[in-house]
Design a protein around this motif. Structure first.
Motif, PDB file in Angstrom:
ATOM      1  N   ALA A  56       5.917   0.679   1.725  1.00  0.00           N
ATOM      2  CA  ALA A  56       7.149   1.280   1.207  1.00  0.00           C
ATOM      3  C   ALA A  56       7.455   2.569   1.944  1.00  0.00           C
ATOM      4  O   ALA A  56       6.608   3.113   2.656  1.00  0.00           O
ATOM      5  CB  ALA A  56       7.017   1.551  -0.292  1.00  0.00           C
ATOM      6  N   ILE A  57       8.669   3.049   1.741  1.00  0.00           N
ATOM      7  CA  ILE A  57       9.088   4.320   2.312  1.00  0.00           C
ATOM      8  C   ILE A  57       8.592   5.446   1.398  1.00  0.00           C
ATOM      9  O   ILE A  57       8.753   5.379   0.183  1.00  0.00           O
ATOM     10  CB  ILE A  57      10.617   4.363   2.485  1.00  0.00           C
ATOM     11  CG1 ILE A  57      11.056   3.242   3.435  1.00  0.00           C
ATOM     12  CG2 ILE A  57      11.067   5.724   3.008  1.00  0.00           C
ATOM     13  CD1 ILE A  57      12.551   3.067   3.552  1.00  0.00           C
ATOM     14  N   ALA A  58       8.005   6.457   2.003  1.00  0.00           N
ATOM     15  CA  ALA A  58       7.345   7.537   1.263  1.00  0.00           C
ATOM     16  C   ALA A  58       8.332   8.561   0.743  1.00  0.00           C
ATOM     17  O   ALA A  58       8.418   9.676   1.232  1.00  0.00           O
ATOM     18  CB  ALA A  58       6.302   8.210   2.148  1.00  0.00           C
ATOM     19  N   ASN A  59       9.096   8.172  -0.267  1.00  0.00           N
ATOM     20  CA  ASN A  59       9.954   9.137  -0.947  1.00  0.00           C
ATOM     21  C   ASN A  59      10.081   8.706  -2.394  1.00  0.00           C
ATOM     22  O   ASN A  59       9.835   7.562  -2.733  1.00  0.00           O
ATOM     23  CB  ASN A  59      11.325   9.273  -0.273  1.00  0.00           C
ATOM     24  CG  ASN A  59      12.102   7.973  -0.231  1.00  0.00           C
ATOM     25  OD1 ASN A  59      11.949   7.109  -1.090  1.00  0.00           O
ATOM     26  ND2 ASN A  59      12.941   7.808   0.770  1.00  0.00           N
ATOM     27  N   GLY A  60      10.410   9.640  -3.252  1.00  0.00           N
ATOM     28  CA  GLY A  60      10.622   9.325  -4.660  1.00  0.00           C
ATOM     29  C   GLY A  60       9.440   8.644  -5.315  1.00  0.00           C
ATOM     30  O   GLY A  60       8.280   8.975  -5.089  1.00  0.00           O
ATOM     31  N   GLY A  61       9.758   7.639  -6.121  1.00  0.00           N
ATOM     32  CA  GLY A  61       8.749   6.922  -6.886  1.00  0.00           C
ATOM     33  C   GLY A  61       7.672   6.253  -6.052  1.00  0.00           C
ATOM     34  O   GLY A  61       6.487   6.357  -6.380  1.00  0.00           O
ATOM     35  N   PRO A  62       8.020   5.542  -4.978  1.00  0.00           N
ATOM     36  CA  PRO A  62       6.981   4.884  -4.185  1.00  0.00           C
ATOM     37  C   PRO A  62       5.910   5.851  -3.678  1.00  0.00           C
ATOM     38  O   PRO A  62       4.728   5.529  -3.675  1.00  0.00           O
ATOM     39  CB  PRO A  62       7.761   4.257  -3.026  1.00  0.00           C
ATOM     40  CG  PRO A  62       9.107   3.994  -3.603  1.00  0.00           C
ATOM     41  CD  PRO A  62       9.365   5.158  -4.528  1.00  0.00           C
ATOM     42  N   LEU A  74       2.440   3.765   3.278  1.00  0.00           N
ATOM     43  CA  LEU A  74       3.671   4.539   3.190  1.00  0.00           C
ATOM     44  C   LEU A  74       4.209   4.902   4.566  1.00  0.00           C
ATOM     45  O   LEU A  74       3.508   5.503   5.379  1.00  0.00           O
ATOM     46  CB  LEU A  74       3.431   5.806   2.372  1.00  0.00           C
ATOM     47  CG  LEU A  74       3.203   5.571   0.889  1.00  0.00           C
ATOM     48  CD1 LEU A  74       2.668   6.829   0.220  1.00  0.00           C
ATOM     49  CD2 LEU A  74       4.487   5.112   0.227  1.00  0.00           C
ATOM     50  N   ALA A  75       5.447   4.535   4.800  1.00  0.00           N
ATOM     51  CA  ALA A  75       6.157   4.884   6.025  1.00  0.00           C
ATOM     52  C   ALA A  75       6.966   6.148   5.751  1.00  0.00           C
ATOM     53  O   ALA A  75       7.722   6.197   4.790  1.00  0.00           O
ATOM     54  CB  ALA A  75       7.070   3.745   6.450  1.00  0.00           C
TER      55      ALA A  75
END
Length: 135
Positions: A56-62, A74-75
């Motif tokens: 997943a993209i490393a922002n917010g909830g993820p 995390l990307a």
């Protein structure tokens, strides 16, 4: 069309709108979530609960859900090259010990329960009420 051109039509499903993702998750080996600005990430938790690693993209909830999780990849920016790098990292770890990834995924998902969330919120509010006023 590009997946078909590359001969990947049978290996990849692009799901953009789905009421029940569980059937797709059962068939998959990994979830790749490219949502930008995802506030929570329910699909990510559903995948983890089924023992599926997540890219997943490393922002917010993820970023919060997958922080420190062996089954989370995390990307930082979410560009195709970085997501591909996360895919290869996932494949490497899965070939070394795929069972550990499944166990880590389930363990992480089990930390996100209604009871845990309610208790964390209650503790936060209690700490705010008991904190000395700031001026």
């Amino acid at each position: 069309r590009q997946a078909a051109d590359l001969g990947l039509s049978k290996a990849v499903d692009f799901v953009t709108d789905c009421d029940d993702v569980s059937n797709y998750l059962r068939k998959s080996s990994v979830l790749v979530s490219t949502a930008e600005g995802e506030p929570f990430g329910r699909t990510i938790l559903e995948a983890l609960r089924q023992g599926k690693p997540v890219i997943a993209i490393a922002n917010g909830g993820p970023a919060e859900i997958l922080a420190g999780c062996q089954a989370g990849f995390l990307a930082t920016h979410g560009n195709p090259e970085e997501l591909a790098a996360m895919w290869f990292e996932y494949k490497k770890r899965a070939s070394e010990n795929g069972a550990a990834l499944g166990t880590a995924a389930i363990h992480r998902a089990n930390g996100f329960t209604i009871d845990r969330t309610a208790q964390a919120m209650l503790t936060l509010y209690q700490n705010l009420v008991e904190a000395p006023p700031r001026i």
